[in-house]
Design an enzyme around this catalytic site. Structure first.
Site, short mmCIF file in Angstrom:
data_model
loop_
_atom_site.label_atom_id
_atom_site.label_comp_id
_atom_site.label_asym_id
_atom_site.label_seq_id
_atom_site.Cartn_x
_atom_site.Cartn_y
_atom_site.Cartn_z
N HIS A 133 0.57 -1.10 -0.04
CA HIS A 133 -0.05 -0.38 0.04
C HIS A 133 0.83 1.37 0.36
O HIS A 133 0.25 2.80 0.26
CB HIS A 133 -0.99 -0.07 1.09
CG HIS A 133 -1.92 -0.98 1.50
ND1 HIS A 133 -3.54 -0.76 0.44
CD2 HIS A 133 -2.24 -2.36 1.90
CE1 HIS A 133 -4.22 -1.89 1.00
NE2 HIS A 133 -3.40 -2.47 1.38
N LYS A 152 -7.79 13.74 4.45
CA LYS A 152 -7.15 12.39 4.28
C LYS A 152 -6.07 12.83 5.88
O LYS A 152 -6.01 13.87 6.03
CB LYS A 152 -6.62 12.53 3.49
CG LYS A 152 -5.98 14.12 2.93
CD LYS A 152 -5.20 13.95 1.81
CE LYS A 152 -6.14 13.86 -0.09
NZ LYS A 152 -6.22 13.02 -0.89
N ARG A 153 -5.32 11.78 6.04
CA ARG A 153 -4.21 12.34 6.92
C ARG A 153 -3.19 13.51 7.18
O ARG A 153 -3.39 13.52 5.72
CB ARG A 153 -3.97 10.29 7.05
CG ARG A 153 -4.64 9.72 8.05
CD ARG A 153 -4.71 9.96 9.53
NE ARG A 153 -3.83 9.93 10.39
CZ ARG A 153 -3.41 8.75 11.19
NH1 ARG A 153 -3.90 7.44 10.72
NH2 ARG A 153 -2.36 9.23 11.97
N LYS A 187 0.98 14.42 1.42
CA LYS A 187 0.06 15.10 0.80
C LYS A 187 -0.49 16.20 0.39
O LYS A 187 -1.22 16.84 -0.05
CB LYS A 187 -1.09 14.08 1.63
CG LYS A 187 -1.61 12.89 1.67
CD LYS A 187 -2.76 11.95 2.75
CE LYS A 187 -1.90 10.64 3.02
NZ LYS A 187 -3.15 10.17 2.75
N THR A 204 -8.55 6.53 -1.98
CA THR A 204 -9.52 6.38 -2.09
C THR A 204 -10.64 7.53 -2.21
O THR A 204 -11.96 7.54 -2.11
CB THR A 204 -9.89 4.63 -1.12
OG1 THR A 204 -9.27 5.43 0.41
CG2 THR A 204 -9.32 3.41 -1.14
N LYS A 243 -14.79 8.62 -3.62
CA LYS A 243 -15.47 9.08 -3.29
C LYS A 243 -16.19 10.10 -3.13
O LYS A 243 -17.60 10.36 -3.71
CB LYS A 243 -15.18 8.51 -1.21
CG LYS A 243 -15.13 6.99 -1.26
CD LYS A 243 -14.60 7.18 0.33
CE LYS A 243 -13.75 5.85 0.54
NZ LYS A 243 -13.10 5.63 1.75
C1 26W Z 1 3.75 0.21 9.62
C2 26W Z 1 3.30 1.41 9.70
C3 26W Z 1 2.15 1.50 9.01
C4 26W Z 1 0.95 1.48 9.19
C5 26W Z 1 -0.02 1.45 7.72
C6 26W Z 1 2.58 1.74 7.57
C7 26W Z 1 1.90 1.88 6.51
C8 26W Z 1 0.93 1.57 6.64
C9 26W Z 1 -0.38 1.90 5.31
C10 26W Z 1 -0.01 1.55 4.34
C11 26W Z 1 -0.67 3.66 4.97
C12 26W Z 1 -2.24 3.29 4.73
O1 26W Z 1 -3.26 3.85 4.55
N1 26W Z 1 -1.87 3.62 2.76
C13 26W Z 1 -2.87 3.84 1.61
O2 26W Z 1 -3.84 2.80 1.23
C14 26W Z 1 -4.56 2.89 0.96
C15 26W Z 1 -5.93 1.68 0.22
O3 26W Z 1 -4.41 0.70 -0.41
C16 26W Z 1 -4.27 4.12 -0.73
O4 26W Z 1 -5.12 4.11 -0.93
C17 26W Z 1 -3.33 4.83 0.04
O5 26W Z 1 -2.88 5.71 -1.01
C18 26W Z 1 -2.81 4.46 1.44
O6 26W Z 1 -1.56 5.64 1.36
#
Ligand code: 26W
Length: 826
Positions: free
Chosen positions: A370, A561-562, A567, A669, A673
């Site tokens: 992701h 978004k976060r 971003k 995503t 939406k």
């Molecule tokens: C280990 C800490 C950590 C926790 C969560 C690292 C990374 C994450 C995720 C990968 C963050 C995340 O939510 N990524 C998002 O995933 C979405 C679903 O595929 C994408 O639409 C977003 O672009 C992406 O940032």
């Protein structure tokens, strides 16, 4: 139970979905379950009664689905995710099981305010953002498509923190979402697995003299199942989401009790139950805490035990056939230790030989990546693994040994390659690379948008792409139209259904039929009316919450978004400041009134993200109180962005900000939406924006800025933000205002660190490079917004052409191309 139940005498009510039956159930629930009468009951009591009334009407389908899976034993998908960002379930459940209309009528007749009840429910915020919400959309689609599937995760006692804004700063408050109980979950005290940690590995020869391994002297924690039914839309399939809660093991307590140390026993009990206490609120940066690794192994171990128990319950199943019945999807690398745990079970418990165990394992697993951001790629110190999971460390070394041998045969002599693809990073300390473990242990790994997948192949997974090109595939993300259209925007949904019927709800590509109405003035008017009413509703909310008055006829410009540097919420702020300057210095001829809306949480330890929140609030304070821009510009930061607030904000957006530096946002995503709800996108060619533009047509999409290739090139050739600073006086003006404390008169240096970040410190995300193109594109946005018809036309076309971005389409692709599971007939 020892005695056999006489099923002749076992008869339940078969609850129906008509208004009278619902009213009857509400009265029954309030009386017999809640123990209140209408005179003394609170909104919460009524919510509980209502939730039980809805949940009871899902039970028969749920049990029938589980019985049929057990009987038919089809191949199933197991979606392993450390996050499920479900939100509230009351309305979604009603919609999916066809209860919404009769329930509303039942409530109306009884004098119950359904909206008031809905607000009582806490969000199940068991996720950070995109990745967790995607898992929730996927569960909805899996059930709707009648795919035998189980979600596995952790039942965090505390979900994503609640964000309050105090004096413009983010303050985190614990999310005690279970305080009043959770009506949707079913504790399964008997579904309890033992999860081991620590200890040591002993070798012993088996009957044939082969060396086998035992993991002994472990410290144990119990995992107890909590089940939540996930009903599909307009189908009887109701899948299960099983979340694990940590419970102290009996032995563990007894040991201390026997020593007479009662206090210590209780303390240790607490410590082991801490495992499922809280969701880690970081996305994109790993924090490397031991507790996090324990959480990962905890839920992986319990889930695999459960999966294998279910598999072997069918006496016809033999271990060699596991991949015919089991597909396991790893949502990012968070569950990647599952590869080692599966190997351990096959080797140490089922006594398979290495090659056979490995073949089965790789056929079972697949992994979704992701993010490409290097700081998000998980690695764990070898030392930590050795302490917590000594047997898994041995297995990972062995996997690495086999893999490295394989690669060295393919590319003899390329020692650098071996170093790069090794599962073990050597410098500066030995660490395990979880993305490599997940990749090597899977038959497929996927990116979440076409551009992202291509970048995986050319950057962080380039070596793996050379070694096994067929492994890397693309699965472009999607969102569930049940939540993000039917529920978020009942009014738009009804308007659409009145024109093209309801087929679009489960086949989103049918939205294309709306194209015939793009120039129909009655339809345009109705469409605009819906948007206007959603904006008025949001304006009312903002008025209540923030005491800021918004004009529903202004252009609602939304970035939700976060909060993260990549971003580029800061780029949005630079536009806001520029617009403010242009208006107050009369540099705009015919300014279009705008409302800039931002929402999102910052990771608690992410200092820059928190500074950005404070800046947004500071700019808002100045802009909203300056008579020079009154009626023309407003800015608000809506606190505590969540699934629930998203449902109120997204339908009210005219403009969707998707402005990440090209090459950084894997998919996005929220972009989907917002567009589905009729917002036009201003964005970069990043993530799924690329494919969205392809679908809706470039004339209907505001694309600006560097491409991913150009951004990479600019950085390679040496990027100097000062060139842009000196080359663009409006940009300089905006940045200098930050530097000099224009927006922080009470503390002139407050925003200096952000100025420095964008200048001296190199502006890693290239905001200054994209600034001019962004501002110019915002002028095009204004120009179009002045032309109501032209704007509405494009807005309708956006909705009509978003069909590809249903999570139903995404899940169908996973099912066929990765999992090889069938949709069942119902
Ligand atoms: C280990 C800490 C950590 C926790 C969560 C690292 C990374 C994450 C995720 C990968 C963050 C995340 O939510 N990524 C998002 O995933 C979405 C679903 O595929 C994408 O639409 C977003 O672009 C992406 O940032």
């Amino acid at each position: 139970m020892k005695k056999k139940i006489n099923t002749q005498k076992f008869k339940y009510s078969h609850l129906s979905k008509d208004v009278a039956s619902i009213q009857h159930s509400l009265a029954d629930s309030l009386t017999y379950t809640i123990g209140k009468d209408p005179h003394t009951s609170t909104a919460r009591d009524w919510f509980s009664a209502a939730a039980h009334t809805v949940r009871n009407r899902m039970m028969e389908n749920w049990m029938e689905t589980m019985r049929s899976y057990q009987k038919e034993d089809p191949k199933r998908v197991y979606y392993l995710s450390l996050e499920f960002l479900i939100g509230r379930l009351f309305t979604s459940s009603m919609i999916n099981v066809g209860l919404y209309e009769p329930f509303k009528q039942a409530a109306d007749e009884m004098g119950l305010d359904l909206d008031e009840l809905r607000e009582v429910e806490s969000d199940a915020a068991l996720g950070n953002g995109g990745l967790g919400r995607l898992a929730a959309c996927f569960l909805d689609s899996l059930s709707t498509l009648n795919i035998p599937a189980h979600g596995y995760g952790i039942r965090y006692e505390y979900g994503m923190f609640n964000q309050q804004i105090e004096n413009g700063y983010q303050v985190e408050h614990p999310d005690n979402w279970l305080r009043y109980g959770n009506p949707w979950e079913f504790p399964r005290a008997e579904i309890l697995f033992c999860v081991h940690f620590g200890g040591r590995v002993v070798e012993y020869p088996d009957e044939e003299g082969k060396i086998r391994h035992h993991w002994v002297d472990t410290t144990d924690v119990m995992a107890m199942a909590y089940d939540t039914p996930i009903p599909g839309y307009a189908t009887s399939t109701t899948n299960n989401m099983r979340l694990w809660a940590a419970k102290a093991s009996r032995d563990f307590e007894l040991q201390y009790f026997n020593e007479g140390n009662y206090i210590k026993a209780v303390q240790e009990k607490n410590a082991s139950e801490n495992l499922s206490k809280v969701l880690y609120p970081n996305d994109t940066t790993t924090n490397g805490k031991e507790l996090r690794l324990k959480q990962q192994f905890f839920f992986v171990s319990a889930s695999l035990q459960d999966i294998l128990r279910r598999f072997f319950r069918n006496p016809a199943n033999q271990v060699e056939n596991l991949p015919d019945k089991v597909a396991i999807q790893m949502n990012d690398t968070h569950p990647a230790v599952a590869v080692a745990e599966m190997m351990r079970l096959l080797l140490d418990t089922h006594h398979l030989d290495w090659d056979q165990a490995w073949e089965l394992t790789t056929r079972i697993f697949s992994y979704t990546n992701h993010t490409l951001l290097p700081e998000a790629l998980e690695t764990w110190p070898v030392e930590m693994f050795e302490r917590l999971l000594p047997r898994h460390l041995q297995i990972i070394y062995e996997i690495n040994h086999h893999f490295i041998r394989h690669v060295s045969h393919m590319f003899p002599g390329d020692m650098e390659l071996l170093k790069r693809v090794s599962l073990i990073q050597e410098e500066p300390e030995k660490r395990i690379r979880m993305a490599h473990l997940a990749t090597v242990g899977s038959h497929r790994i996927n990116g979440v948008a076409r551009l992202h997948t291509e970048l995986m192949k050319s950057t962080i997974f380039a070596d793996f792409y050379r070694i096994c090109p067929e492994k890397i595939v693309n699965m472009t993300n999607g969102v569930t139209p049940r939540l993000w259209m039917l529920q978020a925007n009942n009014e738009l949904s009804s308007l659409i259904s009145s024109k093209i019927g309801q087929g679009w709800i489960t086949d989103l590509s049918q939205l294309r039929q709306l194209e015939q109405f793009t120039d129909d003035s009655a339809f345009q008017q109705a469409f605009r009316h819906v948007k206007r009413s959603k904006k008025a509703f949001l304006a009312e909310r903002v008025q209540q919450l923030l005491k800021v008055e918004l004009n529903p006829d202004s252009l609602f410009d939304v970035q939700v978004k976060r909060i993260h540097e990549y971003k580029r919420q800061l780029l949005n702020v630079l536009h806001a400041i520029t617009r403010y300057n242009r208006i107050r210095h009369n540099r705009l001829e015919n300014p279009v009134p705008r409302t800039i809306i931002v929402a999102g949480k910052a990771a608690p330890g992410y200092v820059t993200a928190k500074r950005i929140i404070k800046l947004i609030n500071d700019v808002a304070e100045v802009v909203n109180n300056d008579p020079a821009v009154r009626g023309l510009l407003k800015m608000v930061f809506i606190p505590n962005y969540s699934v629930s607030t998203a449902l109120e904000i997204i339908p009210a957006a005219d403009l969707s900000e998707q402005i990440s530096t090209a090459g950084t946002e894997a998919s996005g995503t929220g972009n989907m939406k917002l567009a589905l709800n009729g917002a036009l996108t201003i964005g970069t060619l990043d993530g799924a924006n690329v494919e969205m533009r392809e679908e809706v047509g470039e004339d209907n999409f505001f694309i600006f800025g560097l491409t991913a290739a150009e951004a990479a090139e600019l950085r390679r050739d040496g990027y100097n933000p000062w060139d842009y600073y000196h080359g663009n006086w409006e940009l300089r003006e905006a940045l200098d205002m930050l530097r000099d404390g224009f927006f922080s008169p009470d503390e002139l240096t407050r925003h200096r660190p952000l100025f420095d970040l964008l200048t001296e410190q190199g502006d890693h995300y290239l905001l200054l490079a994209d600034y001019a193109a962004y501002i110019a594109m915002q002028e095009n946005v204004d120009a179009l917004y002045r032309e109501q018809h032209a704007w509405t036309r494009k807005s309708i076309l956006n909705v009509a052409r978003m069909g590809k971005f249903s999570s139903d389409r995404t899940i169908s692709e996973y099912a066929r191309q990765i999992w090889q599971v069938e949709q069942l007939k119902t």
